[in-house]
Write a protein that holds these residues in place. Structure first.
Motif, PDB file in Angstrom:
ATOM      1  N   TRP A 152      39.286  45.353  35.287  1.00 52.53           N
ATOM      2  CA  TRP A 152      38.983  44.734  33.991  1.00 52.53           C
ATOM      3  C   TRP A 152      39.838  43.480  33.809  1.00 52.53           C
ATOM      4  O   TRP A 152      39.331  42.427  33.388  1.00 52.53           O
ATOM      5  N   ALA A 153      41.132  43.578  34.132  1.00 47.80           N
ATOM      6  CA  ALA A 153      42.033  42.442  33.950  1.00 47.80           C
ATOM      7  C   ALA A 153      41.647  41.267  34.840  1.00 47.80           C
ATOM      8  O   ALA A 153      41.757  40.108  34.429  1.00 47.80           O
ATOM      9  N   VAL A 154      41.185  41.544  36.059  1.00 46.83           N
ATOM     10  CA  VAL A 154      40.771  40.472  36.969  1.00 46.83           C
ATOM     11  C   VAL A 154      39.594  39.710  36.378  1.00 46.83           C
ATOM     12  O   VAL A 154      39.602  38.477  36.318  1.00 46.83           O
ATOM     13  N   PHE A 155      38.578  40.435  35.926  1.00 44.20           N
ATOM     14  CA  PHE A 155      37.390  39.739  35.436  1.00 44.20           C
ATOM     15  C   PHE A 155      37.605  39.125  34.053  1.00 44.20           C
ATOM     16  O   PHE A 155      37.004  38.101  33.733  1.00 44.20           O
ATOM     17  N   TYR A 156      38.496  39.694  33.252  1.00 48.92           N
ATOM     18  CA  TYR A 156      38.866  39.048  31.995  1.00 48.92           C
ATOM     19  C   TYR A 156      39.619  37.743  32.297  1.00 48.92           C
ATOM     20  O   TYR A 156      39.380  36.719  31.661  1.00 48.92           O
ATOM     21  N   SER A 157      40.528  37.813  33.267  1.00 49.24           N
ATOM     22  CA  SER A 157      41.278  36.618  33.667  1.00 49.24           C
ATOM     23  C   SER A 157      40.359  35.551  34.239  1.00 49.24           C
ATOM     24  O   SER A 157      40.598  34.353  34.035  1.00 49.24           O
ATOM     25  N   ALA A 158      39.323  35.974  34.948  1.00 50.14           N
ATOM     26  CA  ALA A 158      38.375  35.005  35.512  1.00 50.14           C
ATOM     27  C   ALA A 158      37.751  34.164  34.404  1.00 50.14           C
ATOM     28  O   ALA A 158      37.614  32.942  34.544  1.00 50.14           O
ATOM     29  N   GLY A 159      37.399  34.808  33.311  1.00 46.98           N
ATOM     30  CA  GLY A 159      36.842  34.064  32.189  1.00 46.98           C
ATOM     31  C   GLY A 159      37.876  33.188  31.509  1.00 46.98           C
ATOM     32  O   GLY A 159      37.596  32.046  31.133  1.00 46.98           O
ATOM     33  N   LEU A 160      39.086  33.692  31.374  1.00 47.48           N
ATOM     34  CA  LEU A 160      40.143  32.959  30.676  1.00 47.48           C
ATOM     35  C   LEU A 160      40.637  31.758  31.476  1.00 47.48           C
ATOM     36  O   LEU A 160      40.891  30.690  30.925  1.00 47.48           O
ATOM     37  N   TRP A 185      37.918  30.983  36.614  1.00 50.71           N
ATOM     38  CA  TRP A 185      37.707  31.253  38.026  1.00 50.71           C
ATOM     39  C   TRP A 185      36.224  31.453  38.302  1.00 50.71           C
ATOM     40  O   TRP A 185      35.484  31.956  37.478  1.00 50.71           O
ATOM     41  N   SER A 186      35.786  31.110  39.500  1.00 53.80           N
ATOM     42  CA  SER A 186      34.410  31.387  39.914  1.00 53.80           C
ATOM     43  C   SER A 186      34.298  32.873  40.261  1.00 53.80           C
ATOM     44  O   SER A 186      35.301  33.555  40.493  1.00 53.80           O
ATOM     45  N   LEU A 187      33.072  33.379  40.311  1.00 50.21           N
ATOM     46  CA  LEU A 187      32.852  34.781  40.660  1.00 50.21           C
ATOM     47  C   LEU A 187      33.369  35.107  42.068  1.00 50.21           C
ATOM     48  O   LEU A 187      34.047  36.126  42.238  1.00 50.21           O
ATOM     49  N   PRO A 188      33.102  34.275  43.073  1.00 47.15           N
ATOM     50  CA  PRO A 188      33.649  34.585  44.408  1.00 47.15           C
ATOM     51  C   PRO A 188      35.181  34.645  44.418  1.00 47.15           C
ATOM     52  O   PRO A 188      35.766  35.474  45.101  1.00 47.15           O
ATOM     53  N   TYR A 189      35.827  33.774  43.644  1.00 43.83           N
ATOM     54  CA  TYR A 189      37.288  33.808  43.585  1.00 43.83           C
ATOM     55  C   TYR A 189      37.761  35.084  42.892  1.00 43.83           C
ATOM     56  O   TYR A 189      38.727  35.711  43.335  1.00 43.83           O
ATOM     57  N   ALA A 190      37.087  35.496  41.823  1.00 45.93           N
ATOM     58  CA  ALA A 190      37.460  36.729  41.124  1.00 45.93           C
ATOM     59  C   ALA A 190      37.292  37.938  42.037  1.00 45.93           C
ATOM     60  O   ALA A 190      38.139  38.838  42.046  1.00 45.93           O
ATOM     61  N   VAL A 191      36.232  37.960  42.816  1.00 44.43           N
ATOM     62  CA  VAL A 191      36.030  39.060  43.774  1.00 44.43           C
ATOM     63  C   VAL A 191      37.123  39.037  44.836  1.00 44.43           C
ATOM     64  O   VAL A 191      37.633  40.088  45.242  1.00 44.43           O
ATOM     65  N   ARG A 192      37.519  37.852  45.258  1.00 43.09           N
ATOM     66  CA  ARG A 192      38.605  37.712  46.232  1.00 43.09           C
ATOM     67  C   ARG A 192      39.922  38.255  45.680  1.00 43.09           C
ATOM     68  O   ARG A 192      40.744  38.796  46.426  1.00 43.09           O
ATOM     69  N   ILE A 193      40.130  38.133  44.383  1.00 35.12           N
ATOM     70  CA  ILE A 193      41.327  38.666  43.750  1.00 35.12           C
ATOM     71  C   ILE A 193      41.197  40.173  43.533  1.00 35.12           C
ATOM     72  O   ILE A 193      42.183  40.905  43.575  1.00 35.12           O
ATOM     73  N   ALA A 194      39.979  40.671  43.333  1.00 34.29           N
ATOM     74  CA  ALA A 194      39.766  42.089  43.024  1.00 34.29           C
ATOM     75  C   ALA A 194      39.763  42.979  44.260  1.00 34.29           C
ATOM     76  O   ALA A 194      40.261  44.105  44.206  1.00 34.29           O
ATOM     77  N   TRP A 195      39.213  42.532  45.378  1.00 34.70           N
ATOM     78  CA  TRP A 195      39.025  43.420  46.521  1.00 34.70           C
ATOM     79  C   TRP A 195      40.297  43.977  47.136  1.00 34.70           C
ATOM     80  O   TRP A 195      40.272  45.067  47.693  1.00 34.70           O
ATOM     81  N   PRO A 196      41.450  43.293  47.104  1.00 33.58           N
ATOM     82  CA  PRO A 196      42.646  43.901  47.694  1.00 33.58           C
ATOM     83  C   PRO A 196      43.075  45.224  47.044  1.00 33.58           C
ATOM     84  O   PRO A 196      43.847  45.966  47.641  1.00 33.58           O
ATOM     85  N   ALA A 197      42.558  45.525  45.879  1.00 31.57           N
ATOM     86  CA  ALA A 197      42.880  46.807  45.238  1.00 31.57           C
ATOM     87  C   ALA A 197      42.300  47.973  46.024  1.00 31.57           C
ATOM     88  O   ALA A 197      42.696  49.118  45.798  1.00 31.57           O
TER      89      ALA A 197
END
Length: 106
Positions: free
Chosen positions: A64-72, A75-87
């Motif tokens: 949730w925090a990653v995709f909220y941060s993407a909007g804030l 960030w582009s969707l591919p960048y947000a996914v790049r930040i989310a996948w290491p979890a």
């Protein structure tokens, strides 16, 4: 919203995201290297019953925090996914720490 308020909001969200990344990474490592071996090797299922839901909550909070941060942060969707996948992998969010520190600067 004023520029100062936006910068303050971005700074708080950046700190929140980095904290959640740290907590999620530690909970995954605890689950994999402590709770699961205790359950499968020693027959002690209490640890995984306790740590599993905590990790699940932290994982969902991190996403949730990653995709909220993407909007804030814009960030582009591919960048947000790049930040989310290491979890999804052990040590992933811990290795991502430096990238998060740079990309969440207001």
């Amino acid at each position: 919203m004023s520029t100062i308020a936006l910068l303050d909001r971005q700074a708080r969200q950046g700190r929140r995201l980095r904290l959640l990344a740290l907590l999620e990474g530690c909970s995954l490592l605890t689950l994999l290297f402590l709770a699961m071996p205790l359950k499968h090797l020693a027959g002690i299922s209490f640890a995984s019953a306790l740590i599993g839901p905590v990790h699940g909550l932290l994982f969902m909070s991190y996403l949730w925090a990653v995709f909220y941060s993407a909007g804030l942060f814009g960030w582009s969707l591919p960048y947000a996914v790049r930040i989310a996948w290491p979890a999804l992998i052990p040590f992933g969010t811990l290795l991502l720490w430096r990238t998060l520190r740079q990309s969440t600067r207001p």
